[in-house]
Design a protein around this motif. Structure first.
Motif, PDB file in Angstrom:
ATOM      1  N   THR A  52      42.845  40.922  26.109  1.00 31.32           N
ATOM      2  CA  THR A  52      43.307  39.940  27.090  1.00 31.32           C
ATOM      3  C   THR A  52      42.693  40.222  28.457  1.00 31.32           C
ATOM      4  OG1 THR A  52      45.328  41.210  27.513  1.00 31.32           O
ATOM      5  CG2 THR A  52      45.467  39.448  25.891  1.00 31.32           C
ATOM      6  N   ARG A  53      42.475  41.481  28.784  1.00 36.42           N
ATOM      7  CA  ARG A  53      41.834  41.839  30.050  1.00 36.42           C
ATOM      8  C   ARG A  53      40.380  41.361  30.073  1.00 36.42           C
ATOM      9  NH1 ARG A  53      40.784  47.880  32.485  1.00 36.42           N
ATOM     10  NH2 ARG A  53      40.810  47.299  34.678  1.00 36.42           N
ATOM     11  N   VAL A  54      39.684  41.544  28.967  1.00 34.42           N
ATOM     12  CA  VAL A  54      38.302  41.082  28.877  1.00 34.42           C
ATOM     13  C   VAL A  54      38.243  39.558  29.002  1.00 34.42           C
ATOM     14  CG1 VAL A  54      36.299  40.881  27.338  1.00 34.42           C
ATOM     15  CG2 VAL A  54      37.507  43.066  27.557  1.00 34.42           C
ATOM     16  N   ASP A  55      39.133  38.864  28.307  1.00 36.42           N
ATOM     17  CA  ASP A  55      39.160  37.402  28.379  1.00 36.42           C
ATOM     18  C   ASP A  55      39.458  36.921  29.792  1.00 36.42           C
ATOM     19  OD1 ASP A  55      38.564  37.183  25.700  1.00 36.42           O
ATOM     20  OD2 ASP A  55      40.626  36.790  25.078  1.00 36.42           O
ATOM     21  N   LEU A  56      40.410  37.548  30.462  1.00 36.72           N
ATOM     22  CA  LEU A  56      40.717  37.167  31.841  1.00 36.72           C
ATOM     23  C   LEU A  56      39.529  37.442  32.743  1.00 36.72           C
ATOM     24  CD1 LEU A  56      42.574  36.078  33.992  1.00 36.72           C
ATOM     25  CD2 LEU A  56      43.621  38.354  34.160  1.00 36.72           C
ATOM     26  N   ASN A  57      38.861  38.557  32.522  1.00 34.78           N
ATOM     27  CA  ASN A  57      37.656  38.888  33.281  1.00 34.78           C
ATOM     28  C   ASN A  57      36.632  37.750  33.150  1.00 34.78           C
ATOM     29  OD1 ASN A  57      35.976  41.258  34.567  1.00 34.78           O
ATOM     30  ND2 ASN A  57      34.691  40.456  32.943  1.00 34.78           N
ATOM     31  N   GLN A  58      36.401  37.284  31.931  1.00 37.44           N
ATOM     32  CA  GLN A  58      35.438  36.207  31.700  1.00 37.44           C
ATOM     33  C   GLN A  58      35.920  34.893  32.299  1.00 37.44           C
ATOM     34  OE1 GLN A  58      34.864  36.457  27.451  1.00 37.44           O
ATOM     35  NE2 GLN A  58      33.156  37.855  27.694  1.00 37.44           N
ATOM     36  N   ASP A  59      37.209  34.604  32.179  1.00 34.01           N
ATOM     37  CA  ASP A  59      37.748  33.372  32.767  1.00 34.01           C
ATOM     38  C   ASP A  59      37.587  33.367  34.286  1.00 34.01           C
ATOM     39  OD1 ASP A  59      38.463  32.487  30.259  1.00 34.01           O
ATOM     40  OD2 ASP A  59      40.598  32.946  30.493  1.00 34.01           O
ATOM     41  N   LEU A  60      37.809  34.508  34.912  1.00 34.58           N
ATOM     42  CA  LEU A  60      37.665  34.590  36.365  1.00 34.58           C
ATOM     43  C   LEU A  60      36.210  34.369  36.783  1.00 34.58           C
ATOM     44  CD1 LEU A  60      40.100  37.538  37.118  1.00 34.58           C
ATOM     45  CD2 LEU A  60      40.400  35.131  37.778  1.00 34.58           C
ATOM     46  N   PHE A  61      35.271  34.969  36.063  1.00 34.40           N
ATOM     47  CA  PHE A  61      33.859  34.726  36.357  1.00 34.40           C
ATOM     48  C   PHE A  61      33.516  33.251  36.167  1.00 34.40           C
ATOM     49  CE2 PHE A  61      32.688  39.308  35.990  1.00 34.40           C
ATOM     50  CZ  PHE A  61      31.860  39.389  37.091  1.00 34.40           C
ATOM     51  N   ALA A  62      33.978  32.669  35.060  1.00 33.14           N
ATOM     52  CA  ALA A  62      33.668  31.266  34.762  1.00 33.14           C
ATOM     53  C   ALA A  62      34.246  30.322  35.804  1.00 33.14           C
ATOM     54  CB  ALA A  62      34.187  30.897  33.364  1.00 33.14           C
ATOM     55  N   SER A  63      35.365  30.716  36.418  1.00 33.71           N
ATOM     56  CA  SER A  63      35.977  29.843  37.427  1.00 33.71           C
ATOM     57  C   SER A  63      35.345  30.020  38.804  1.00 33.71           C
ATOM     58  CB  SER A  63      37.486  30.101  37.506  1.00 33.71           C
ATOM     59  OG  SER A  63      37.745  31.360  38.096  1.00 33.71           O
ATOM     60  N   GLY A  64      34.362  30.920  38.888  1.00 29.63           N
ATOM     61  CA  GLY A  64      33.635  31.079  40.138  1.00 29.63           C
ATOM     62  C   GLY A  64      34.114  32.204  41.032  1.00 29.63           C
ATOM     63  N   GLU A  65      35.039  33.021  40.546  1.00 28.33           N
ATOM     64  CA  GLU A  65      35.498  34.154  41.354  1.00 28.33           C
ATOM     65  C   GLU A  65      34.363  35.158  41.521  1.00 28.33           C
ATOM     66  OE1 GLU A  65      38.362  34.510  42.968  1.00 28.33           O
ATOM     67  OE2 GLU A  65      38.961  32.544  42.238  1.00 28.33           O
ATOM     68  N   ASP A  66      34.362  35.844  42.660  1.00 26.17           N
ATOM     69  CA  ASP A  66      33.312  36.824  42.888  1.00 26.17           C
ATOM     70  C   ASP A  66      33.689  38.178  42.290  1.00 26.17           C
ATOM     71  OD1 ASP A  66      35.117  37.964  44.669  1.00 26.17           O
ATOM     72  OD2 ASP A  66      33.947  37.496  46.447  1.00 26.17           O
ATOM     73  N   LEU A  67      32.692  39.025  42.168  1.00 26.82           N
ATOM     74  CA  LEU A  67      32.879  40.323  41.523  1.00 26.82           C
ATOM     75  C   LEU A  67      33.935  41.172  42.234  1.00 26.82           C
ATOM     76  CD1 LEU A  67      32.084  42.438  39.421  1.00 26.82           C
ATOM     77  CD2 LEU A  67      30.206  43.108  40.939  1.00 26.82           C
ATOM     78  N   VAL A  68      33.921  41.185  43.555  1.00 25.89           N
ATOM     79  CA  VAL A  68      34.885  41.995  44.299  1.00 25.89           C
ATOM     80  C   VAL A  68      36.312  41.532  44.011  1.00 25.89           C
ATOM     81  CG1 VAL A  68      35.672  42.663  46.608  1.00 25.89           C
ATOM     82  CG2 VAL A  68      33.233  42.580  46.107  1.00 25.89           C
ATOM     83  N   GLY A  69      36.541  40.227  43.998  1.00 28.07           N
ATOM     84  CA  GLY A  69      37.870  39.701  43.701  1.00 28.07           C
ATOM     85  C   GLY A  69      38.319  40.029  42.291  1.00 28.07           C
ATOM     86  N   ILE A  70      37.395  39.954  41.356  1.00 31.72           N
ATOM     87  CA  ILE A  70      37.717  40.265  39.959  1.00 31.72           C
ATOM     88  C   ILE A  70      38.038  41.754  39.812  1.00 31.72           C
ATOM     89  CG2 ILE A  70      36.763  40.389  37.619  1.00 31.72           C
ATOM     90  CD1 ILE A  70      35.210  37.788  38.364  1.00 31.72           C
ATOM     91  N   MET A  71      37.237  42.589  40.452  1.00 30.54           N
ATOM     92  CA  MET A  71      37.493  44.029  40.393  1.00 30.54           C
ATOM     93  C   MET A  71      38.870  44.353  40.968  1.00 30.54           C
ATOM     94  SD  MET A  71      33.798  45.696  41.312  1.00 30.54           S
ATOM     95  CE  MET A  71      34.509  47.337  41.425  1.00 30.54           C
ATOM     96  N   ASP A  72      39.222  43.698  42.049  1.00 34.28           N
ATOM     97  CA  ASP A  72      40.524  43.935  42.673  1.00 34.28           C
ATOM     98  C   ASP A  72      41.660  43.444  41.778  1.00 34.28           C
ATOM     99  OD1 ASP A  72      42.213  44.712  44.916  1.00 34.28           O
ATOM    100  OD2 ASP A  72      42.498  42.558  45.229  1.00 34.28           O
TER     101      ASP A  72
END
Length: 108
Positions: free
Chosen positions: A56-76
């Motif tokens: 689920t963490r991996v899927d959320l990681n991919q969803d956040l990237f796909a929605s345009g979130e930046d790497l710093v926001g995703i890491m946080d």
């Protein structure tokens, strides 16, 4: 439509080991209620076996990237300590959305 089931996880964040069983229970209830009528019992067993907090963490990681979130926001948001893992998990998604993915969409 089956009755809505609420899950009380308490006031503290659930332990990572409890996330998978919560999702597994939700999927099992949906199957038992015939909401997932296209699944066989063998399909269900394979699906339930593959569910974990990590997936689920991996899927959320991919969803956040796909929605345009930046790497710093995703890491946080997902508490990644280095960019290595979120970028690695995004590699397949990037290929799907890149030139090869657009080509496959046109010919598929």
């Amino acid at each position: 439509m089956p009755a809505r089931v609420e899950y009380d996880v308490g006031e503290a964040a659930p332990h990572p080991a409890s996330v998978g069983p919560i999702y597994q229970s939700m999927i099992q209830r949906a199957f038992d209620s015939s909401v997932l009528a296209d699944l066989t019992t063998d399909d269900l067993a394979r699906l339930l076996k593959g569910i974990s907090a990590h997936s689920t963490r991996v899927d959320l990681n991919q969803d956040l990237f796909a929605s345009g979130e930046d790497l710093v926001g995703i890491m946080d948001a997902l508490r990644w300590k280095s960019p290595r893992m979120p970028l690695a998990y995004n590699r397949n998604l990037a290929a799907e959305q890149g030139a090869a993915g657009r080509l496959m969409a046109k010919i598929g």
